[in-house]
Scaffold this motif. Sequence first.
Motif, short mmCIF file in Angstrom:
data_model
loop_
_atom_site.label_atom_id
_atom_site.label_comp_id
_atom_site.label_asym_id
_atom_site.label_seq_id
_atom_site.Cartn_x
_atom_site.Cartn_y
_atom_site.Cartn_z
N GLY A 36 0.74 -1.21 0.03
CA GLY A 36 0.12 0.10 -0.04
C GLY A 36 0.89 1.19 0.15
O GLY A 36 0.75 2.25 -0.61
N VAL A 37 1.79 1.33 0.74
CA VAL A 37 2.87 2.28 0.89
C VAL A 37 3.18 2.50 -0.61
O VAL A 37 3.63 3.69 -0.80
CB VAL A 37 3.82 2.31 1.95
CG1 VAL A 37 5.02 3.48 1.82
CG2 VAL A 37 3.38 2.26 3.29
N GLY A 38 4.05 1.74 -1.04
CA GLY A 38 4.40 1.63 -2.52
C GLY A 38 3.68 2.19 -3.42
O GLY A 38 4.02 3.08 -4.45
N ALA A 39 2.21 1.59 -3.49
CA ALA A 39 1.32 2.31 -4.47
C ALA A 39 0.96 3.69 -4.11
O ALA A 39 0.87 4.61 -5.29
CB ALA A 39 0.19 1.56 -4.27
N GLY B 90 3.81 5.84 -5.29
CA GLY B 90 3.97 5.80 -7.04
C GLY B 90 2.72 6.12 -7.53
O GLY B 90 2.91 6.33 -8.83
N ASN B 91 1.64 6.61 -6.76
CA ASN B 91 0.30 7.03 -7.52
C ASN B 91 -0.07 5.84 -8.50
O ASN B 91 -0.29 6.21 -9.61
CB ASN B 91 0.66 8.34 -8.17
CG ASN B 91 -0.78 9.03 -8.53
OD1 ASN B 91 -1.77 8.88 -8.01
ND2 ASN B 91 -0.70 9.70 -9.66
N THR B 92 -0.06 4.82 -7.87
CA THR B 92 -0.71 3.62 -8.50
C THR B 92 -1.69 3.12 -7.94
O THR B 92 -2.20 3.51 -6.83
CB THR B 92 0.35 2.40 -8.95
OG1 THR B 92 0.96 2.15 -7.65
CG2 THR B 92 1.39 3.04 -9.69
N SER C 129 -1.70 -3.49 -6.06
CA SER C 129 -0.28 -3.61 -5.68
C SER C 129 -0.33 -4.52 -4.43
O SER C 129 0.79 -5.18 -4.35
CB SER C 129 0.10 -2.01 -5.48
OG SER C 129 1.39 -2.13 -4.60
N CYS C 130 -1.49 -4.27 -3.47
CA CYS C 130 -1.53 -5.12 -2.21
C CYS C 130 -1.64 -6.70 -2.44
O CYS C 130 -1.06 -7.51 -2.08
CB CYS C 130 -2.50 -4.63 -1.33
SG CYS C 130 -2.05 -2.85 -0.54
N ILE C 131 -2.50 -6.86 -3.55
CA ILE C 131 -2.91 -8.27 -3.90
C ILE C 131 -1.61 -8.96 -4.73
O ILE C 131 -1.24 -10.02 -4.25
CB ILE C 131 -4.12 -8.31 -5.03
CG1 ILE C 131 -5.37 -7.99 -4.30
CG2 ILE C 131 -4.13 -9.72 -5.47
CD1 ILE C 131 -6.28 -7.79 -5.01
#
Length: 234
Positions: free
Chosen positions: A194-197, A200-202, A207-209
């Motif tokens: 979640g933090v990476g998404a 990165g505005n994705t 991303s989590c899945i």
Amino acid sequence: MASTTAHNIGTSQNEMVVEIPNHTNGTTLPNPKPSLPTIGENPNKDDDTDYSQRGQWLRAAVLGANDGLVSVASIMMGVGAVKEDIAAMLLSGFAGLVAGACSMAIGEFVSVYTQYDIEKEQLKRESKNEEEEDEEKKELEKLPSPYQAALASALAFSVGAVVPLLGAVFIRNYRVRLGVVAAVVSLALLVFGGVGAVLGNTSVKKSCIRVLIGGWTAMAITFGLTKLIGATGL
């Protein structure tokens, strides 16, 4: 400028002239109402944030933490498949943390330093006068530091690797310990994904899945293969 058009209105006693403003020069009055976004339109389409610039440090931080989390958790699950002793599980996890952090640091250092040397030589070949040499120095200052990249990768890996160790250190029961490690790692994978998404505005959901399935797959394969080898007496 607005012009006027005269309209004569006849009456039985006199005539009245009424002047009505007429905007003939094509100008229009400003609309006081703010324009609203069209349905389905992205309200942040004018956001000029360059998310691609976050790619380098985001990759080193988030992926490094994910690597540490999944690697050490998989090692601990693999050892836990054949050893119920908590000491063996924790020692294997700690060894994986140290080895993985050193490997990440060395790999990132070599990679970034190689990139630095290549771009430095390329800038030297392209510069032909003093002005271009000054520009070359400015470009070199923008290049990432190999030492900082190595340190960041090692720290990020260590942060992720500590999570499964903390999840197992206080649990004495073998089966409960494996369950707690799997649960803690799953939660951490969701957080990292979640933090990476967000940064990165994705898509946060995708991303989590993706990260969660990847972590589960790594732990399951390591646990299963180690259990199989242990059962055969090798």
